[in-house]
Design a protein around this motif. Sequence first.
Motif, mmCIF file in Angstrom:
data_model
loop_
_atom_site.group_PDB
_atom_site.id
_atom_site.type_symbol
_atom_site.label_atom_id
_atom_site.label_comp_id
_atom_site.label_asym_id
_atom_site.label_seq_id
_atom_site.Cartn_x
_atom_site.Cartn_y
_atom_site.Cartn_z
ATOM 1 N N ILE A 60 -2.849 10.035 4.470
ATOM 2 C CA ILE A 60 -1.432 9.706 4.539
ATOM 3 C C ILE A 60 -1.264 8.409 5.318
ATOM 4 N N GLY A 61 -0.030 7.976 5.474
ATOM 5 C CA GLY A 61 0.239 6.768 6.238
ATOM 6 C C GLY A 61 -0.056 5.522 5.423
ATOM 7 N N SER A 62 0.190 4.394 6.037
ATOM 8 C CA SER A 62 0.083 3.116 5.334
ATOM 9 C C SER A 62 -1.311 2.798 4.836
ATOM 10 N N THR A 63 -2.353 3.246 5.540
ATOM 11 C CA THR A 63 -3.709 2.949 5.073
ATOM 12 C C THR A 63 -4.047 3.685 3.782
ATOM 13 N N SER A 64 -3.204 4.636 3.387
ATOM 14 C CA SER A 64 -3.440 5.388 2.143
ATOM 15 C C SER A 64 -2.773 4.734 0.938
ATOM 16 N N VAL A 65 -2.107 3.601 1.157
ATOM 17 C CA VAL A 65 -1.352 2.945 0.084
ATOM 18 C C VAL A 65 -2.044 1.630 -0.277
ATOM 19 N N PRO A 66 -2.719 1.566 -1.421
ATOM 20 C CA PRO A 66 -3.397 0.327 -1.807
ATOM 21 C C PRO A 66 -2.440 -0.862 -1.787
ATOM 22 N N GLY A 67 -2.923 -1.942 -1.165
ATOM 23 C CA GLY A 67 -2.155 -3.182 -1.112
ATOM 24 C C GLY A 67 -1.176 -3.297 0.030
ATOM 25 N N LEU A 68 -0.970 -2.221 0.806
ATOM 26 C CA LEU A 68 0.004 -2.245 1.891
ATOM 27 C C LEU A 68 -0.663 -2.623 3.204
ATOM 28 N N ALA A 69 -0.124 -3.630 3.881
ATOM 29 C CA ALA A 69 -0.612 -3.984 5.214
ATOM 30 C C ALA A 69 -0.289 -2.831 6.160
ATOM 31 N N ALA A 70 -1.134 -2.646 7.180
ATOM 32 C CA ALA A 70 -0.975 -1.479 8.043
ATOM 33 C C ALA A 70 -1.621 -1.701 9.400
ATOM 34 N N LYS A 71 -1.223 -0.861 10.355
ATOM 35 C CA LYS A 71 -2.019 -0.752 11.569
ATOM 36 C C LYS A 71 -3.351 -0.168 11.105
ATOM 37 N N PRO A 72 -4.475 -0.686 11.559
ATOM 38 C CA PRO A 72 -5.763 -0.179 11.074
ATOM 39 C C PRO A 72 -6.140 1.164 11.712
ATOM 40 N N ILE A 73 -5.290 2.154 11.471
ATOM 41 C CA ILE A 73 -5.508 3.517 11.956
ATOM 42 C C ILE A 73 -5.375 4.437 10.744
ATOM 43 N N ILE A 74 -6.421 5.188 10.461
ATOM 44 C CA ILE A 74 -6.419 6.120 9.339
ATOM 45 C C ILE A 74 -5.668 7.376 9.771
ATOM 46 N N ASP A 75 -4.624 7.744 9.022
ATOM 47 C CA ASP A 75 -3.894 8.982 9.277
ATOM 48 C C ASP A 75 -4.308 10.020 8.250
#
Length: 191
Positions: free
Chosen positions: A62-77
């Motif tokens: 979940i979270g932003s790292t689960s969305v291809p192409g989306l910039a995110a805090k580099p924390i896997i949720d």
Amino acid sequence: MPARRDPTPRRPDVTGIEIVGGVEKRDLVIAEYDASWPVSYREHASRIRAALGATARQLEHIGSTSVPGLAAKPIIDILVTVGDITAEEDYLGPLIAAGYVLRVREPGHRLVRTPELDVHVHILQTGDSAAEDYLVFRDRLRRDEGDRGLYERTKRALVERDWPDMNAYADAKTDVITEIRGRAGRASERP
């Protein structure tokens, strides 16, 4: 089919919020999407599955790292659902033994993370609407370029501000998350 839920909790849930280690001020950075994020998720999902077995009823990136192409805090949720959130002995001990550290205990939610602070594991009870909310939001961002762009712009603007901790930053995103999730609900986008 509705999610399976254990009929009776073993004990009452916690009533307050416990942040183990207290409030932490961290530098917040938004990184461009990294194709290694799903790989990291899969590694941790395997580690969690090995630690919890059938206790982990659902595991999701979940979270932003689960969305291809989306910039995110580099924390896997990671979302993990369990049959009884109050039965901490079924999941906290095994997760701690697998190398995670308890960070948050609050009603209906526990959070463990890696010592490196790069993976957050959110534990919710099966059937908790918050679990579905995470998935609806993720799926909307995966499918809708406009909402993905809105969310990224919001995060980039907010990360420029000074926050006392990550929770304050996360709280500041609530309105846009609610707006996007509302559109997702109307569009019935869950597969």
